[in-house]
Design a protein around this motif. Sequence first.
Motif, PDB file in Angstrom:
ATOM      1  N   PHE A 372      -0.305  -4.232 -26.168  1.00 10.64           N
ATOM      2  CA  PHE A 372      -0.067  -2.798 -26.256  1.00 10.64           C
ATOM      3  C   PHE A 372      -0.471  -1.848 -24.997  1.00 10.64           C
ATOM      4  CE2 PHE A 372       1.919  -0.884 -30.051  1.00 10.64           C
ATOM      5  CZ  PHE A 372       2.116  -2.182 -30.569  1.00 10.64           C
ATOM      6  N   LYS A 373      -1.604  -2.171 -24.413  1.00  7.17           N
ATOM      7  CA  LYS A 373      -2.218  -1.497 -23.303  1.00  7.17           C
ATOM      8  C   LYS A 373      -1.058  -1.634 -21.951  1.00  7.17           C
ATOM      9  CE  LYS A 373      -6.569   0.440 -22.009  1.00  7.17           C
ATOM     10  NZ  LYS A 373      -6.201   1.606 -21.738  1.00  7.17           N
ATOM     11  N   LEU A 374      -0.966  -3.066 -21.916  1.00  3.77           N
ATOM     12  CA  LEU A 374      -0.195  -3.514 -20.674  1.00  3.77           C
ATOM     13  C   LEU A 374       1.148  -3.035 -20.650  1.00  3.77           C
ATOM     14  CD1 LEU A 374      -1.555  -7.012 -20.208  1.00  3.77           C
ATOM     15  CD2 LEU A 374      -1.808  -5.226 -18.464  1.00  3.77           C
ATOM     16  N   VAL A 375       1.607  -2.968 -21.811  1.00  7.58           N
ATOM     17  CA  VAL A 375       3.176  -2.523 -21.956  1.00  7.58           C
ATOM     18  C   VAL A 375       3.283  -1.017 -21.939  1.00  7.58           C
ATOM     19  CG1 VAL A 375       5.199  -2.300 -23.323  1.00  7.58           C
ATOM     20  CG2 VAL A 375       3.879  -4.579 -23.065  1.00  7.58           C
ATOM     21  N   THR A 376       2.370  -0.325 -22.396  1.00  8.15           N
ATOM     22  CA  THR A 376       2.421   1.233 -22.364  1.00  8.15           C
ATOM     23  C   THR A 376       2.192   1.940 -21.208  1.00  8.15           C
ATOM     24  OG1 THR A 376       0.373   1.435 -23.661  1.00  8.15           O
ATOM     25  CG2 THR A 376       2.635   1.510 -25.021  1.00  8.15           C
ATOM     26  N   GLU A 377       0.851   1.385 -20.682  1.00  6.71           N
ATOM     27  CA  GLU A 377       0.107   2.021 -19.629  1.00  6.71           C
ATOM     28  C   GLU A 377       0.226   1.080 -18.370  1.00  6.71           C
ATOM     29  OE1 GLU A 377      -4.080   4.080 -19.572  1.00  6.71           O
ATOM     30  OE2 GLU A 377      -4.260   2.266 -19.358  1.00  6.71           O
ATOM     31  N   GLY A 378      -0.121  -0.183 -18.649  1.00 11.69           N
ATOM     32  CA  GLY A 378       0.039  -1.060 -17.389  1.00 11.69           C
ATOM     33  C   GLY A 378      -1.707  -1.116 -16.973  1.00 11.69           C
ATOM     34  N   PHE A 379      -1.515  -1.734 -15.945  1.00 12.59           N
ATOM     35  CA  PHE A 379      -3.068  -1.999 -15.355  1.00 12.59           C
ATOM     36  C   PHE A 379      -3.199  -1.212 -14.188  1.00 12.59           C
ATOM     37  CE2 PHE A 379      -0.048  -5.418 -13.598  1.00 12.59           C
ATOM     38  CZ  PHE A 379      -0.243  -4.842 -12.142  1.00 12.59           C
ATOM     39  N   ARG A 380      -4.476  -0.755 -13.894  1.00 13.67           N
ATOM     40  CA  ARG A 380      -4.982  -0.001 -12.788  1.00 13.67           C
ATOM     41  C   ARG A 380      -5.019  -0.856 -11.595  1.00 13.67           C
ATOM     42  NH1 ARG A 380      -6.084   5.134 -14.271  1.00 13.67           N
ATOM     43  NH2 ARG A 380      -6.077   5.313 -16.546  1.00 13.67           N
ATOM     44  N   VAL A 381      -4.669  -0.363 -10.359  1.00 14.61           N
ATOM     45  CA  VAL A 381      -4.734  -0.952  -9.101  1.00 14.61           C
ATOM     46  C   VAL A 381      -5.756  -0.142  -8.321  1.00 14.61           C
ATOM     47  CG1 VAL A 381      -3.507  -1.718  -6.958  1.00 14.61           C
ATOM     48  CG2 VAL A 381      -2.613  -2.080  -9.305  1.00 14.61           C
ATOM     49  N   PRO A 382      -6.967  -0.977  -7.779  1.00 23.32           N
ATOM     50  CA  PRO A 382      -7.751  -0.074  -6.977  1.00 23.32           C
ATOM     51  C   PRO A 382      -7.066   0.583  -5.790  1.00 23.32           C
ATOM     52  CG  PRO A 382      -8.640  -2.336  -6.988  1.00 23.32           C
ATOM     53  CD  PRO A 382      -7.086  -2.413  -7.790  1.00 23.32           C
ATOM     54  N   ALA A 383      -7.610   1.833  -5.464  1.00 17.85           N
ATOM     55  CA  ALA A 383      -7.027   2.723  -4.636  1.00 17.85           C
ATOM     56  C   ALA A 383      -7.201   1.813  -3.069  1.00 17.85           C
ATOM     57  CB  ALA A 383      -7.640   4.103  -4.439  1.00 17.85           C
ATOM     58  N   GLY A 384      -6.033   2.101  -2.185  1.00 16.42           N
ATOM     59  CA  GLY A 384      -5.946   1.287  -1.113  1.00 16.42           C
ATOM     60  C   GLY A 384      -4.492   1.354  -0.682  1.00 16.42           C
ATOM     61  N   GLN A 385      -4.381   0.767   0.475  1.00 16.76           N
ATOM     62  CA  GLN A 385      -2.996   0.494   0.972  1.00 16.76           C
ATOM     63  C   GLN A 385      -3.088  -0.967   1.483  1.00 16.76           C
ATOM     64  OE1 GLN A 385      -1.783   2.940   3.981  1.00 16.76           O
ATOM     65  NE2 GLN A 385      -3.633   3.767   4.143  1.00 16.76           N
ATOM     66  N   VAL A 386      -1.645  -1.480   1.356  1.00 19.55           N
ATOM     67  CA  VAL A 386      -1.538  -2.880   2.014  1.00 19.55           C
ATOM     68  C   VAL A 386      -0.017  -3.069   2.480  1.00 19.55           C
ATOM     69  CG1 VAL A 386      -2.803  -4.434   0.416  1.00 19.55           C
ATOM     70  CG2 VAL A 386      -0.688  -3.901  -0.076  1.00 19.55           C
ATOM     71  N   TYR A 387      -0.014  -3.971   3.544  1.00 14.66           N
ATOM     72  CA  TYR A 387       1.135  -4.024   4.069  1.00 14.66           C
ATOM     73  C   TYR A 387       1.276  -5.554   4.196  1.00 14.66           C
ATOM     74  CZ  TYR A 387       4.981  -4.068   7.627  1.00 14.66           C
ATOM     75  OH  TYR A 387       6.126  -4.173   8.159  1.00 14.66           O
ATOM     76  N   VAL A 388       2.107  -6.281   3.377  1.00 13.26           N
ATOM     77  CA  VAL A 388       2.119  -7.964   3.476  1.00 13.26           C
ATOM     78  C   VAL A 388       3.429  -8.266   3.756  1.00 13.26           C
ATOM     79  CG1 VAL A 388       1.684 -10.095   2.334  1.00 13.26           C
ATOM     80  CG2 VAL A 388       0.608  -7.902   1.622  1.00 13.26           C
ATOM     81  N   PRO A 389       3.675  -8.541   5.198  1.00 12.93           N
ATOM     82  CA  PRO A 389       5.072  -8.963   5.751  1.00 12.93           C
ATOM     83  C   PRO A 389       5.604 -10.328   5.435  1.00 12.93           C
ATOM     84  CG  PRO A 389       3.501  -8.931   7.420  1.00 12.93           C
ATOM     85  CD  PRO A 389       2.718  -8.550   6.218  1.00 12.93           C
ATOM     86  N   ILE A 390       6.731 -10.376   5.092  1.00 15.39           N
ATOM     87  CA  ILE A 390       7.124 -11.751   4.727  1.00 15.39           C
ATOM     88  C   ILE A 390       8.659 -11.833   5.546  1.00 15.39           C
ATOM     89  CG2 ILE A 390       6.389 -11.831   2.421  1.00 15.39           C
ATOM     90  CD1 ILE A 390       9.386 -11.611   1.425  1.00 15.39           C
ATOM     91  N   GLU A 391       8.981 -13.115   5.608  1.00 10.93           N
ATOM     92  CA  GLU A 391      10.059 -13.464   6.369  1.00 10.93           C
ATOM     93  C   GLU A 391      11.259 -13.428   5.573  1.00 10.93           C
ATOM     94  OE1 GLU A 391      10.126 -13.803   9.885  1.00 10.93           O
ATOM     95  OE2 GLU A 391      12.098 -13.958   9.851  1.00 10.93           O
ATOM     96  N   SER A 392      12.106 -12.284   5.304  1.00  9.28           N
ATOM     97  CA  SER A 392      13.241 -12.253   4.450  1.00  9.28           C
ATOM     98  C   SER A 392      14.417 -12.963   5.431  1.00  9.28           C
ATOM     99  CB  SER A 392      13.659 -11.091   4.108  1.00  9.28           C
ATOM    100  OG  SER A 392      14.482 -10.286   4.871  1.00  9.28           O
TER     101      SER A 392
END
Lengths: 453, 201
Positions: A372-392
Amino acid sequence: MSDAGTTYTSTYSPDDPYGSTSTDESGRVFTVGGGDWDEIVNAVDPMESERIVVNMGPQHPSTHGVLRMVLELEGETVARSRVVIGYLHTGIEKNMEFRNWTQAVTFITRCDYLAPFSNELTYCLGVERLLDIEDQIPERVKVIRVLLAELQRISSHLVWLATGGMEIGAITMMLFGFREREQILAILEMITGLRMNHAYFRPGGVAQDLPPGAVDRIREFIPYMYEKVEEYESLLSANPIWLRRLKGVGFLDTRGCLQLGVTGPLLRASGLAWDLRKEMPYSGYENYDFDVVTEPDGDCFARYLVRINEIRQSLRIIEQAVDRLRPGPIMVADKKIAWPAQLALGADGLGNSLDHIRRIMGQSMEALIHHFKLVTEGFRVPAGQVYVPIESPRGELAAHIVSDGGTRPYRVHLRDPSFVNLQAVPALTEGGMISDVVASVASIDPVMGGVDR
Amino acid sequence: MTEPRDRTPDASPPPQQQPPPRPRGVLGDLLAPVAGFGVTFRTMFKKVVTEEYPEEKLPTAPRYHGRHVLNRHPDGLEKCIGCELCAWACPADAIYVEGADNTEEERFSPGERYGAIYQINYLRCIFCGLCIEACPTRALTMTNEYELADDSREDLIYTKEQLLSPLLAGMEAPPHPMRLGDSDQDYYLGGASGPTAGDGA
């Protein structure tokens, strides 16, 4: 009218708006020294100095969706070309800020709709890095992701080959390209349940395991596709019309690519072996044996060769990925993150397995709470920022994800290769013929869903 | 990022290892410009891949995300308990659920609650499947039915009556008391039997 040889240098005066003259000498300057006015006018070729502005698109079959180009023509020569975008703006990035981290996958998959797995992959890799669970991702998940991303690279290149061929007049190639893409879409439908916009990769794993028979089907597909690539090459690679439409057209060298931020097949077709799968491997690409395809010429034909050969390289990766598949979990073990679904087919269709239901409804209160928790609220993600480039299939694709520590993304920005590569349109087309504009733009392979987001 | 191998354009031999092109011979080189005609010609004798769709409906993959269905327990009671998890999970806000209390006189599902109003708006649905992944009772599943086009907006908002699976043999239309046990736990723990039970994996 001024007298011959005299130039007034007065500036604009509010008292006498008609009294000023311009000292601007750009363009052609006529010095009129008397005589019959009609003679002077007739001596000037009207077509020579007149530029015709042509709007190509947004509804034009050769601009790959709703791309609009404003072309200034001198005769048939393109003097200036500018790209206008925004006709397919969908607000995907903004919408993602109002959905939880798992739901956002269903949106981001719809950006570059010819390579949805690439969108999902960069997003999921980013979220996983923010969660710091990268080393917990099961091996099977990584292999499935590579497998599907490469299948999709082939299908994306096939669409490029099909539509690009059609725009130049190779209708047969259009039919062939879509014929083989259909095989890939059937495989993807078998695995994910959808032909496009799969939302199959989730932060922490994939939605469900490969169905029985999928691996065999992929194994059958590999030799079939090798054979078809040969067919395309005998159809096009030595075809005189194809060669004359593409060779030497839309030239962009490595330096130009780098200055414009152009990546992907365009960059590799200018001779630089830059492929993020080799340079900054992700999802286990360092374990696969494949080559970065390059061509030295930097024209549309070189891009064609690069994409054709990338199909072969992708097939090589798929071969290895299929062999690397081992049974195992398809989601991280952390129950506070793992999406709590276990789908199973039944007579009533696709739904959660009865085993799973027995567990959450009858046996484990904790599992039910997590569900129930994951569906209604979801999980928390620690504050921060990322940039993960991939080859599309089109170049460097990355989601710049910012989290404020909540259950929803604070901001997701997509660095979409189609968007960046479109900046090269003036460099590719100006000074060339208007008929080459079609070939040049096709060689960029822009997908407007990714450009406008 | 560590500085990797040399990848400047003029570095000695290009790192690619293309499979060598098939030798074509003199005649092959001569015919290469028109080899495409051979491909086209051969294709004429191959099986046509076109699907005759409206006349001939080909099956989808078993996992295909099609129209939803609301399932029943083997005695006919509804599996939906009105928990709204499907509506929570839906990223497109296509599902509307209102739960209500079961009473001893009027029972629609095992347990305390049932879905009194259930609507799926197929104008909004993006068929991502998060709803069926969220459903804790396998009340909501997706079938392979894909012919959902219609010509009015009202008709595309499917109501509970349209979504509920038909009554099969041995099923009794709710409301009626629980026939398979004394409490809802008997329904969930007893599990895998009955026509809509699924294979349970």
